[in-house]
Design an enzyme around this catalytic site. Structure first.
Site, mmCIF file in Angstrom:
data_model
loop_
_atom_site.group_PDB
_atom_site.id
_atom_site.type_symbol
_atom_site.label_atom_id
_atom_site.label_comp_id
_atom_site.label_asym_id
_atom_site.label_seq_id
_atom_site.Cartn_x
_atom_site.Cartn_y
_atom_site.Cartn_z
ATOM 1 N N HIS A 190 0.871 -1.182 0.000
ATOM 2 C CA HIS A 190 0.000 0.000 0.000
ATOM 3 C C HIS A 190 0.912 1.237 0.000
ATOM 4 O O HIS A 190 1.771 1.374 0.873
ATOM 5 C CB HIS A 190 -0.920 -0.016 1.220
ATOM 6 C CG HIS A 190 -1.833 -1.197 1.224
ATOM 7 N ND1 HIS A 190 -1.938 -2.066 2.287
ATOM 8 C CD2 HIS A 190 -2.674 -1.658 0.269
ATOM 9 C CE1 HIS A 190 -2.828 -3.006 1.987
ATOM 10 N NE2 HIS A 190 -3.282 -2.787 0.772
ATOM 11 N N GLU A 211 2.197 -5.607 10.931
ATOM 12 C CA GLU A 211 1.226 -4.504 10.815
ATOM 13 C C GLU A 211 1.418 -3.587 12.012
ATOM 14 O O GLU A 211 1.059 -3.936 13.136
ATOM 15 C CB GLU A 211 -0.185 -5.087 10.805
ATOM 16 C CG GLU A 211 -1.296 -4.096 10.643
ATOM 17 C CD GLU A 211 -1.506 -3.676 9.188
ATOM 18 O OE1 GLU A 211 -1.254 -2.502 8.902
ATOM 19 O OE2 GLU A 211 -1.923 -4.528 8.367
#
Lengths: 316, 316
Positions: free
Chosen positions: A26, A183
């Site tokens: 991303h 994450e």
């Protein structure tokens, strides 16, 4: 007798020689992007005795524009449907890029595929440093998670299992034989925080140390651990025209991985009313108020806590 | 004698009847966007005895796409150069939109212009609830800031003066006779936090109360206060090719409005070195590590603290 049972359960896996670390799947998740850019200039941090990991930027066009994606979410594009599709002039950029990545680090499901692929992500949610695996069946990532939990001292490292039963893995790491995502949050999109950059670098270093020990023949004993298993998601309350009519409740905001009980507040409407959780059991919300999930109609993901029993592991 | 001096300094201004509140000047700053959307459905919160404020969304196209802007930063487009330009087929969307807003709530500098325009902003930086005025000379906004500082109990409200000497005001509120921006953070782009939404709503309510009291003839005494005056900005350290080679130092991150002294660390390079502040005087950094400022080559803005002496105010 107990020792014999453990010995019986020892699993053996092939050494891990081809390892890749992807940043910028991303294009506005900055920790992984700048770590990978740094490693491309100075690759020594990714070298170990038994292998060298290959850093790469997964979505260069999105990184250039500092957006999550250009045409479609790259990290939902590593399924057979897209990987086996024929190139088309009007396909989203990320479909073409997913096929490229599959050629470079896969092909998915094949013997030539890389042994391990790490994904580096950020979220605006307060998940801390979360370790995301697709399912618990893959022993190498589970032992890696346990190694991080016991050797990395910078934080708490909850394990999240994201795949629903019988669901095809769709993320970038699924093109390799084994994969794991780091994450880290909260970090705003387009912002690089020094604390999270340091923590992510330490996580990758710890992970590579584990693989090196594994390659050198270390036996990793059986263990029990807890994990959070994805079970569904909850959308924001909306007006009939689709517009939000409430925000995540201030009592739920930033409470990722903490128990949410039936009757607890989850939203507050712009007119001031509270909306309570109507479920029948305690859940553990994650990705609460993640910026990229508004368009996916996800205010938070629901998980349940589960216990895992992982057998001992050694290289073949 | 002192009282006489104060009386002599009493300034009188015309009542304030036309007031507007703009959200979404930047399309990914969610607090103002959702407050304005809410007020457009339920306008009663913006009504007072002596006036009703008009809510509007400044950059609808950017809001729809959840980006800061589409063609160029709208909030740098309210200068004569753009407002007096002729429409061109290839001009950025925001130039056309700035002219529209100038027609609706200005024209800038004219007698017909709205009396007061509020701007609602968010930042990823830890500025708390910051009150941004262009210059200190405009008495009404300065008294409004003081009223908020003494009546609003949800936080600390530093005053930031953003215009350099002789610089033309360029922000949306400059089309009205008086203006003030509320800048709340930290909040990631594209994320709506309930706590900041509540705080911004309370700030606007407090501001409208002040205007109502002013219109009804209340005398606001002279006062002394502190403010932070913008004096310049500092870019990120970069490689020769323009790429960042450092992040904001973890000891500077989140320290907006706190003193930065010569020799204090400001950046840490990706190789691990510290970069220290080389200035000769203590400054007060603001907008530290703001997502939208990477492209503007601003790691943080420098301000100096100043003392303001503001005369008493009453309506004509």
């Amino acid at each position: 007798m107990q020792e014999a049972a453990c010995m019986a359960a020892l699993q053996r896996l092939q050494p891990v020689s081809h390892v890749a670390v992807s940043g910028g799947t991303h294009g506005n998740e900055m920790s992984g992007i700048y770590l990978v850019k740094h490693w491309l200039r100075e690759p020594s941090a990714l070298q170990r005795d038994s292998f060298s990991a290959t850093p790469f930027l997964a979505n260069p066009l999105a990184i250039e524009r500092c957006v999550r994606y250009v045409g479609r979410d790259l990290n939902r594009t590593f399924t057979k449907q897209f990987l086996n599709s024929k190139a088309a002039w009007d396909e989203p950029y990320e479909v073409q890029r997913a096929r490229e990545i599959n050629q470079l680090y896969g092909p998915k499901g094949s013997a030539q595929a890389f042994d391990f692929l790490f994904e580096l992500h950020n979220t605006t949610a307060n998940v801390g440093a979360c370790l995301i695996a697709s399912v618990q069946d893959n022993l190498l990532p589970m032992h890696l998670c346990h190694f991080i939990q016991t050797h990395c001292t910078l934080g708490h490292y909850p394990i999240l299992l994201y795949n629903l039963p019988d669901q095809e893995a769709y993320s970038i790491s699924s093109v390799a034989k084994h994969g794991l995502a780091f994450e880290l949050g909260p970090q705003p999109q387009g912002v690089l925080r020094a604390d999270l950059l340091t923590q992510m670098g330490a996580l990758v270093a710890c992970a590579l140390d584990f693989i090196d020990l594994f390659n050198k023949g270390t036996t990793f004993p059986a263990f029990e651990t807890e994990a959070y298993r994805f079970i569904g998601s909850v959308d924001y309350p909306r007006h009939p025209d689709g517009e939000l009519c409430a925000s995540v409740h201030s009592k739920l905001q930033d409470k990722d991985f903490l128990p949410l009980r039936p009757g607890d507040p989850i939203f507050q409407t712009f007119s001031g009313e509270e909306i309570l959780y109507q479920g029948h059991a305690t859940i553990y919300p994650v990705f609460i108020n993640e910026a990229a999930y508004y368009e996916k109609k996800i205010a938070f993901n629901k998980t349940e806590k589960c216990s895992l029993s992982i057998p001992a592991l050694q290289r073949e």
